[in-house]
Design an enzyme around this catalytic site. Structure first.
Site, PDB file in Angstrom:
ATOM      1  N   HIS A  75       0.924  -1.242  -0.032  1.00 16.42           N
ATOM      2  CA  HIS A  75       0.089   0.010   0.047  1.00 16.42           C
ATOM      3  C   HIS A  75       1.023   1.134  -0.041  1.00 16.42           C
ATOM      4  O   HIS A  75       1.648   1.392   1.103  1.00 16.42           O
ATOM      5  CB  HIS A  75      -0.923  -0.052   1.126  1.00 16.42           C
ATOM      6  CG  HIS A  75      -2.120  -0.828   1.197  1.00 16.42           C
ATOM      7  ND1 HIS A  75      -3.309  -0.777   1.651  1.00 16.42           N
ATOM      8  CD2 HIS A  75      -2.220  -1.789   0.278  1.00 16.42           C
ATOM      9  CE1 HIS A  75      -4.206  -1.736   1.402  1.00 16.42           C
ATOM     10  NE2 HIS A  75      -3.543  -2.512   0.474  1.00 16.42           N
ATOM     11  N   TYR A 203      -9.507   5.904   6.719  1.00 10.45           N
ATOM     12  CA  TYR A 203      -9.524   6.225   8.100  1.00 10.45           C
ATOM     13  C   TYR A 203     -10.596   7.417   8.078  1.00 10.45           C
ATOM     14  O   TYR A 203     -10.110   8.597   7.591  1.00 10.45           O
ATOM     15  CB  TYR A 203      -8.322   6.814   8.678  1.00 10.45           C
ATOM     16  CG  TYR A 203      -7.133   5.540   9.119  1.00 10.45           C
ATOM     17  CD1 TYR A 203      -6.382   5.166   8.152  1.00 10.45           C
ATOM     18  CD2 TYR A 203      -7.327   4.951  10.301  1.00 10.45           C
ATOM     19  CE1 TYR A 203      -5.608   4.165   8.224  1.00 10.45           C
ATOM     20  CE2 TYR A 203      -6.425   3.992  10.684  1.00 10.45           C
ATOM     21  CZ  TYR A 203      -5.435   3.639   9.404  1.00 10.45           C
ATOM     22  OH  TYR A 203      -4.407   2.541   9.857  1.00 10.45           O
ATOM     23  N   PRO A 295      -5.374   1.226  18.416  1.00  5.23           N
ATOM     24  CA  PRO A 295      -4.995   0.938  17.257  1.00  5.23           C
ATOM     25  C   PRO A 295      -4.917   1.723  15.912  1.00  5.23           C
ATOM     26  O   PRO A 295      -4.455   1.179  14.894  1.00  5.23           O
ATOM     27  CB  PRO A 295      -6.184  -0.359  16.865  1.00  5.23           C
ATOM     28  CG  PRO A 295      -7.251   0.174  17.730  1.00  5.23           C
ATOM     29  CD  PRO A 295      -6.691   0.848  18.965  1.00  5.23           C
ATOM     30  N   LYS A 299       0.120   0.607  14.888  1.00  7.40           N
ATOM     31  CA  LYS A 299       1.626   0.376  15.476  1.00  7.40           C
ATOM     32  C   LYS A 299       1.854  -0.621  16.391  1.00  7.40           C
ATOM     33  O   LYS A 299       2.959  -1.060  16.623  1.00  7.40           O
ATOM     34  CB  LYS A 299       1.739   1.677  16.287  1.00  7.40           C
ATOM     35  CG  LYS A 299       2.054   2.909  15.457  1.00  7.40           C
ATOM     36  CD  LYS A 299       3.432   2.799  14.637  1.00  7.40           C
ATOM     37  CE  LYS A 299       3.205   3.655  13.456  1.00  7.40           C
ATOM     38  NZ  LYS A 299       3.596   3.177  12.063  1.00  7.40           N
ATOM     39  N   TYR A 387       3.697   6.780   9.959  1.00  5.11           N
ATOM     40  CA  TYR A 387       2.808   5.730   9.624  1.00  5.11           C
ATOM     41  C   TYR A 387       3.699   4.652   8.885  1.00  5.11           C
ATOM     42  O   TYR A 387       3.363   3.442   9.213  1.00  5.11           O
ATOM     43  CB  TYR A 387       1.710   6.125   8.606  1.00  5.11           C
ATOM     44  CG  TYR A 387       0.522   5.264   8.345  1.00  5.11           C
ATOM     45  CD1 TYR A 387      -0.617   5.199   9.035  1.00  5.11           C
ATOM     46  CD2 TYR A 387       0.624   4.060   7.679  1.00  5.11           C
ATOM     47  CE1 TYR A 387      -1.762   4.253   9.135  1.00  5.11           C
ATOM     48  CE2 TYR A 387      -0.224   3.047   7.534  1.00  5.11           C
ATOM     49  CZ  TYR A 387      -1.577   3.042   8.282  1.00  5.11           C
ATOM     50  OH  TYR A 387      -2.627   2.164   8.159  1.00  5.11           O
TER      51      TYR A 387
HETATM   52  C1  PHB Z   1      -6.962  -3.970  10.998  1.00  4.71           C
HETATM   53  O1  PHB Z   1      -6.741  -4.163   9.545  1.00  4.71           O
HETATM   54  O2  PHB Z   1      -7.144  -4.583  11.518  1.00  4.71           O
HETATM   55  C2  PHB Z   1      -6.299  -2.521  10.957  1.00  4.71           C
HETATM   56  C3  PHB Z   1      -5.789  -1.749  10.230  1.00  4.71           C
HETATM   57  C4  PHB Z   1      -4.971  -0.478  10.461  1.00  4.71           C
HETATM   58  C5  PHB Z   1      -5.305  -0.135  11.785  1.00  4.71           C
HETATM   59  C6  PHB Z   1      -6.022  -0.778  12.793  1.00  4.71           C
HETATM   60  C7  PHB Z   1      -6.364  -2.002  12.403  1.00  4.71           C
HETATM   61  O3  PHB Z   1      -5.064   1.130  12.146  1.00  4.71           O
END
Ligand code: PHB
Ligand code: APR
Length: 391
Positions: A75, A203, A295, A299, A387
């Site tokens: 990605h 997000y 989450p 990280k 990130y």
């Molecule tokens: C997930 O795919 O479970 C996931 C991805 C990104 C995040 C948190 C969880 O920031």
């Protein structure tokens, strides 16, 4: 009772313990892993799935990167949504870096398979693990397996046993300082066998609360919505979940969402936590045993890997060169990186969630932060750098 001696005892067969075990084994340091659960239980836990480049390189360097390279999805950016508007943060164009989407479950599976093949010892379903004498040079680890008591004397104990493990809990409280923030909400997550709604992660901040569109593969998606901390997953039918997710996404994305029966649905609380230091004599903490991040920003796994990337060479140096320089430096070195990841996870959480207590002022500040991010290359580079993973 049986008694024996090994160089290192690792407690916990999560990503931290298994990766440490792998790195030590490749360097000829003998380590036994004690895990409370069964392999199936460990593999059944649904966790995140975004690997920083440094994590991917570490796995590859440890000889467990083949499937990740073949099946992981590269990605080059993420989408950030705010009240229906979206901005793409293009990691590749901004800083020439990317992340790899590959589930933590798969990372764990690959590490377990490599360990089984190497013949290195893992004791699963090890009950009543206890540790003693780590303030001496001969610490002792005790456990029971199938009703039989066992005792291992070792040089070092690596506490890789997660947030609720025995390692941190065995440190005298006066030797430990902890820092904690508990957020007044959790993430309700759903796993579904439908293609992801978009090629990249989205997000999204919405006045109804945060939402995340993520994935495990081109056929399996993972979605989350922010819910109050006291919420119960049972209160959420699949239909209710999909309706809420759609309401929080921009209309074009909401329209494209492919829904289906959930194959997993659960709520995770959000917490920031750090324990200092990470070394107590001959005991080291690594991974979730020492720190938790919310989450947002993905990280947790990466931070556990970064700890191990620092701890393994320190232990190897002790055996190869009889030098304690590495183990002396571990705690400070790891904590410096940990706090930066804590800051970033807290920042991303603060930008994207609805905080009931901050009111309209807080919402205007979040809007200003999003507008700044939208218009400033410096702000975007900062997000991209954090990130994809700080050095
Ligand atoms: C997930 O795919 O479970 C996931 C991805 C990104 C995040 C948190 C969880 O920031
Ligand atoms: N004795 C033996 N094993 C234990 C004990 C104990 N008393 N307590 C816990 N364990 C085991 C758990 O069963 C688990 O398998 O330690 C392991 C810890 O693994 P994780 O919780 O996965 O922690 P870590 O390896 O540090 O990985 C961090 O996992 O929780 C996610 O978001 C986190 O992605 C991050 C990653």
């Amino acid at each position: 009772m049986t008694a024996r001696r090994v160089q290192v005892v690792i407690i916990g067969a999560g990503p931290a313990g298994l990766t440490l075990g792998r790195l030590l084994e490749r360097a000829g340091v003998e380590a036994v892993i004690l895990e409370r659960r069964s392999p199936d239980y460990v593999l059944g836990r649904i966790r995140a799935g975004v690997l920083e480049q440094g994590t991917a390189d570490l796995l590859e360097g440890a000889g467990v990167g083949d499937r990740m390279r073949a099946e992981g999805l590269i990605h080059d950016g993420i989408e950030i949504g705010f009240d229906g508007e979206t901005r793409r943060i293009d990691f590749d164009a901004l800083i020439g870096r990317h992340v790899i989407v590959y589930g933590q479950t798969e990372v764990t599976r690959d590490l377990m398979a490599a360990r089984a093949e190497s013949g290195a010892e893992t004791v699963y379903e090890a009950a009543d693990v206890s540790i003693a004498g780590f303030d001496t040079v001969r610490p002792i680890v005790r456990y029971r397996k199938d009703g039989v008591a066992h005792e291992i004397t070792c040089d070092f104990i690596a506490g890789c046993d997660g947030f609720h493990g025995v390692s941190r809990a065995s440190v005298p409280p006066s030797a430990l300082r902890t820092f904690e923030r508990i957020y007044p909400f959790g993430w309700l997550g759903v796993l579904v066998d439908r293609p992801p709604v978009a090629e990249e992660l989205i997000y999204a901040h919405h006045e109804r609360g945060f939402a995340l569109c993520s994935m495990r593969s081109p056929r399996r998606s993972r979605y989350y919505v922010q819910v109050p901390a006291e919420e119960k997953a049972d209160a959420w039918s699949d239909d209710r979940f999909w309706d809420e997710l759609r309401a929080r996404l921009d209309p074009v994305t909401a329209e494209k969402l492919a829904t289906g029966p959930s194959i997993e649905k659960s709520i995770a609380p959000l917490r920031s936590f750090v324990a200092e230091p990470l070394r107590f004599g001959r005991l080291f903490l690594a991974g979730d045993a020492a720190h938790i991040v919310p989450p947002t920003g993905a990280k947790g796994l990466n931070l556990a890997m970064a700890d191990v990337r620092a701890l393994a060479p320190a232990l190897i140096e002790f055996y190869d060169d009889r030098s304690e320089a590495g183990i002396d430096a571990y705690s400070a070195k790891a904590l410096s990186r940990i706090w930066k990841a804590e800051r970033f996870s807290w920042w991303m959480t603060s930008l994207l969630h609805v905080f009931p207590e901050t009111g309209d002022f807080g919402r205007r500040i979040q809007r200003a932060e999003f507008d700044y991010l939208s218009g400033s290359r410096a702000a975007q580079e900062s997000l991209a750098e954090n990130y994809t993973g700080l050095p």
